[in-house]
Design a protein around this motif. Sequence first.
Motif: not given
Length: 268
Positions: A18-22, A9-16
């Motif tokens: 961003q959280e799971i990437a960390v 999935h590639f949605v850089p602007e999505n906060p969710y």
Amino acid sequence: MKIIDAHLHFVPENPYFQEIAVRAEHKNTEEDLRAVYQKYNIEGGVVMGNRGVDPVDHSYPEFLRYCVGIDRDFLVSEDKKKSLDQVEENLKRDTCVGIKLYPGYNKMYVTDEVYEPLYDLAKAYKKPVAIHMGQTAGSRAYLKYSHPLTLDEAAVRHPDVNFVMCHFGNPWLLDAAAVVEKNENVMTDLSGLLEGKIDFPKLLEQQRGYFDALKTWISYCSQYEKFMFGTDWPLANYGDYIEVVKWLIPEEKWGKVFYENAKRIYGL
């Protein structure tokens, strides 16, 4: 060894995201993804669309291709012709390599008549239909719609459409294997099996039964030309995922599973 990630999935602007990437020790950015791909010799990836069906919303880095995602907005649209025309505009692009369905989240079986025009488009453009099968994220979806056995009927009804059972139907591994093994037009990817950063030897010790079962049912299919490496990035760590899939797949089949099958199935 060259690699293609057949499911991310590639949605850089999505906060969710961003959280799971960390949690996976990544960053939900194009820069981080490029760096990781270079590190692990990943040639490219297939994005599972989360941005609706308007072609204007589907712009990705040059090393990525995408499947246009069919969400609830499409299914309840009052102007179905416009929505179908937008799906077709996506499929006309070389960068769009398929259609993605989310039946558990949309609460509709893949045999529902609302999907029939999409299958017709997939057949016309000779592009596969990827389907979220198995466990869903969160408690608002209905699992009965995402059970892998529901794909069997759709595959039989549409022998000229290639389907991709995402996530190998996890955790219904036995049923998933039966559907993949039986139907010539059903492929699968191994995405979504891990979450976050893991210690695989430790995880294997804790959940040996599960991983042995997963390996057993992959082997049962005896069709390694149908399996594709995928991660569900940014859900999981790339290094971990490569390690696990290498454990699951015989070394002589790595070339197919990690690279060749995705090239063929998605026409990359």
